[in-house]
Enzyme design. Structure first.
Site, PDB file in Angstrom:
ATOM      1  N   LEU A   1       0.753  -1.095   0.017  1.00  0.00           N
ATOM      2  CA  LEU A   1      -0.098  -0.083   0.012  1.00  0.00           C
ATOM      3  C   LEU A   1       0.731   1.082   0.165  1.00  0.00           C
ATOM      4  O   LEU A   1       1.790   1.346   0.801  1.00  0.00           O
ATOM      5  CB  LEU A   1      -0.946  -0.155   1.292  1.00  0.00           C
ATOM      6  N   HIS A   2       0.270   2.217  -0.828  1.00  0.00           N
ATOM      7  CA  HIS A   2       1.113   3.498  -0.878  1.00  0.00           C
ATOM      8  C   HIS A   2       0.007   4.704  -0.708  1.00  0.00           C
ATOM      9  O   HIS A   2      -1.141   4.380  -0.717  1.00  0.00           O
ATOM     10  CB  HIS A   2       1.949   3.808  -2.098  1.00  0.00           C
TER      11      HIS A   2
ATOM     12  N   HIS B   1      -3.217   4.193  -2.401  1.00  0.00           N
ATOM     13  CA  HIS B   1      -4.303   3.408  -1.946  1.00  0.00           C
ATOM     14  C   HIS B   1      -4.723   4.121  -0.911  1.00  0.00           C
ATOM     15  O   HIS B   1      -6.173   4.367  -0.625  1.00  0.00           O
ATOM     16  CB  HIS B   1      -3.909   2.160  -1.263  1.00  0.00           C
TER      17      HIS B   1
ATOM     18  N   GLN C   1      -4.831 -12.321 -12.761  1.00  0.00           N
ATOM     19  CA  GLN C   1      -4.483 -11.201 -13.476  1.00  0.00           C
ATOM     20  C   GLN C   1      -3.047 -11.030 -13.903  1.00  0.00           C
ATOM     21  O   GLN C   1      -2.863  -9.983 -14.370  1.00  0.00           O
ATOM     22  CB  GLN C   1      -5.254 -10.032 -12.683  1.00  0.00           C
TER      23      GLN C   1
ATOM     24  N   GLY D   1      -9.175   3.531  -8.598  1.00  0.00           N
ATOM     25  CA  GLY D   1      -8.078   4.585  -8.960  1.00  0.00           C
ATOM     26  C   GLY D   1      -8.430   4.850 -10.436  1.00  0.00           C
ATOM     27  O   GLY D   1      -8.519   3.866 -11.297  1.00  0.00           O
TER      28      GLY D   1
ATOM     29  N   LYS E   1      -5.847   5.725 -12.122  1.00  0.00           N
ATOM     30  CA  LYS E   1      -4.533   5.507 -12.511  1.00  0.00           C
ATOM     31  C   LYS E   1      -4.903   3.970 -13.650  1.00  0.00           C
ATOM     32  O   LYS E   1      -3.983   4.042 -14.513  1.00  0.00           O
ATOM     33  CB  LYS E   1      -3.794   4.877 -11.548  1.00  0.00           C
TER      34      LYS E   1
ATOM     35  N   SER F   1       2.703   0.319  -6.684  1.00  0.00           N
ATOM     36  CA  SER F   1       3.372  -0.691  -5.905  1.00  0.00           C
ATOM     37  C   SER F   1       4.660  -1.152  -6.624  1.00  0.00           C
ATOM     38  O   SER F   1       5.522  -1.666  -6.055  1.00  0.00           O
ATOM     39  CB  SER F   1       2.800  -1.759  -5.588  1.00  0.00           C
ATOM     40  N   ARG F   2       4.817  -1.179  -7.968  1.00  0.00           N
ATOM     41  CA  ARG F   2       5.871  -1.471  -8.817  1.00  0.00           C
ATOM     42  C   ARG F   2       7.099  -0.509  -8.882  1.00  0.00           C
ATOM     43  O   ARG F   2       8.020  -0.693  -9.383  1.00  0.00           O
ATOM     44  CB  ARG F   2       5.353  -1.860 -10.284  1.00  0.00           C
TER      45      ARG F   2
HETATM   46  P1  AMP Z   1      -3.396  -2.240  -7.126  1.00  0.00           P
HETATM   47  O1  AMP Z   1      -3.002  -2.398  -5.725  1.00  0.00           O
HETATM   48  O2  AMP Z   1      -2.230  -1.680  -7.681  1.00  0.00           O
HETATM   49  O3  AMP Z   1      -4.121  -3.184  -7.652  1.00  0.00           O
HETATM   50  O4  AMP Z   1      -4.424  -1.116  -6.967  1.00  0.00           O
HETATM   51  C1  AMP Z   1      -5.654  -0.881  -6.371  1.00  0.00           C
HETATM   52  C2  AMP Z   1      -6.628   0.128  -6.445  1.00  0.00           C
HETATM   53  O5  AMP Z   1      -5.566   1.303  -6.128  1.00  0.00           O
HETATM   54  C3  AMP Z   1      -7.018   0.175  -8.019  1.00  0.00           C
HETATM   55  O6  AMP Z   1      -8.140   0.587  -7.801  1.00  0.00           O
HETATM   56  C4  AMP Z   1      -5.747   1.512  -8.498  1.00  0.00           C
HETATM   57  O7  AMP Z   1      -6.305   1.998  -9.419  1.00  0.00           O
HETATM   58  C5  AMP Z   1      -5.597   2.184  -7.348  1.00  0.00           C
HETATM   59  N1  AMP Z   1      -4.159   3.297  -7.659  1.00  0.00           N
HETATM   60  C6  AMP Z   1      -3.195   2.269  -7.414  1.00  0.00           C
HETATM   61  N2  AMP Z   1      -2.343   3.355  -7.848  1.00  0.00           N
HETATM   62  C7  AMP Z   1      -2.922   4.539  -7.558  1.00  0.00           C
HETATM   63  C8  AMP Z   1      -2.462   5.988  -7.694  1.00  0.00           C
HETATM   64  N3  AMP Z   1      -1.135   6.162  -7.703  1.00  0.00           N
HETATM   65  N4  AMP Z   1      -3.612   6.733  -7.287  1.00  0.00           N
HETATM   66  C9  AMP Z   1      -4.893   6.486  -7.421  1.00  0.00           C
HETATM   67  N5  AMP Z   1      -5.176   5.277  -7.210  1.00  0.00           N
HETATM   68  C10 AMP Z   1      -4.278   4.414  -7.450  1.00  0.00           C
END
Ligand code: AMP
Length: 281
Positions: free
Chosen positions: A33-34, A37, A61, A147, A149, A186-187
């Site tokens: 998480l960042h 999130h 996925q 997000g 993103k 996260s990457r």
């Molecule tokens: P992930 O953990 O990368 O699968 O992302 C989980 C959720 O967080 C998804 O809805 C993403 O679009 C959102 N998310 C990831 N990075 C960001 C970001 N930098 N800004 C806003 N939402 C994000």
């Protein structure tokens, strides 16, 4: 904060709180998480009484086992971060719980999944829609927070919720960025120092596209070219795609009328970054 690992225990918690009159927002994540999130959690808190964060690195996925295996999984830090950011519950099922022996039902997205990320990552969006449907089934939310993103993912989830009458309000949160403009991901922790610097070409390329649009161009190819030029000038960047698309359908445009979204995927070493920018006005 409560932590659950099985759908039955998660659903019992949600049903109890719903029966008591509370509304529930769910924030689906893959952990690590960042700030991005945390922005989603804040939006969930503003939209509902209770917030559930789901943490699940979804094998369906991922296209490459190395990406799946190397995906960061700091579950203890994540649980602490959820608590610090006011989550009321965490749902963190294992793969064996999500996909037990005999599992065979998938949610198949439609045409929105055919372009952009779709052809590059076969099965990716079917993995997302299947997992999100299951996460909604376990958390029984009023609101789902996603997000911008992941712009195409957001469009596919909205379509799925409408098509399947899931009755979950989808809230979109603008992309949260590092101070230098790189979208939080996260990457990002897997980038070398040199690639981390080079990765700034991604937000710069979107800015270049925005500048051409702001200067009055309504030509998708000119807007696209501006972004491509920035990315191809960066030796460490391996460009996968830049596309200028209709905001609603994600289809190609011959002329930009009301607006468009510029979407890009770029490799730095073995790290694949995506970003996008909506242009309107
Ligand atoms: P992930 O953990 O990368 O699968 O992302 C989980 C959720 O967080 C998804 O809805 C993403 O679009 C959102 N998310 C990831 N990075 C960001 C970001 N930098 N800004 C806003 N939402 C994000």
């Amino acid at each position: 904060m409560d932590v659950f690992t099985t759908p039955d225990s998660m659903r019992a918690w949600s049903r109890r709180h719903r029966a008591a009159g509370s509304t529930i927002a769910v924030v689906p994540t893959m952990g690590a998480l960042h700030e991005g999130h945390f922005g989603l959690m804040a939006a969930g808190r503003a939209a509902a009484d209770l917030v559930i964060v789901t943490i699940f690195v979804n094998p369906l996925q991922f296209n490459e086992t190395t990406d799946f295996d190397s995906y960061p999984r700091p579950i203890e830090d994540d649980t602490r971060a959820c608590e610090a950011h006011g989550a009321d519950a965490v749902y963190a099922p294992t793969s064996a719980i999500m996909y037990p022996p005999g599992f065979q039902t998938h949610v198949e997205p439609g045409a929105l999944a055919d372009a952009l990320e779709g052809p590059m990552r076969p099965g990716h969006f079917q993995g997302v829609t299947t997992a999100v449907t299951k996460l909604f089934g376990a958390t029984v939310p009023d609101v789902g927070v996603f997000g911008q993103k992941d712009f195409q993912q957001l469009a596919i989830i909205r379509r799925m919720v409408a098509d399947l009458n899931l009755g979950v309000d989808i809230i979109a949160v603008p992309t949260v960025r590092e101070p230098d403009g790189l979208a939080r991901s996260s990457r990002n922790v897997r980038l070398t120092a040199n690639d981390r610097r080079a990765a700034l070409a991604v937000p710069r390329s979107l800015q270049a596209a925005a500048d051409v649009f702001a200067a009055g161009s309504r030509s998708p190819s000119d807007v696209r070219r501006a972004a491509v030029d920035v990315l191809t000038a960066e030796p460490a960047a391996r460009l996968e795609y830049v596309e200028v698309c209709d905001i609603a359908t994600l289809g190609p445009l011959t002329q930009i009328e009301h607006g468009c979204v510029v979407l890009t995927a770029v490799w730095f070493g073995d790290v694949r970054l995506i970003d996008n920018r909506v242009l309107t006005g």
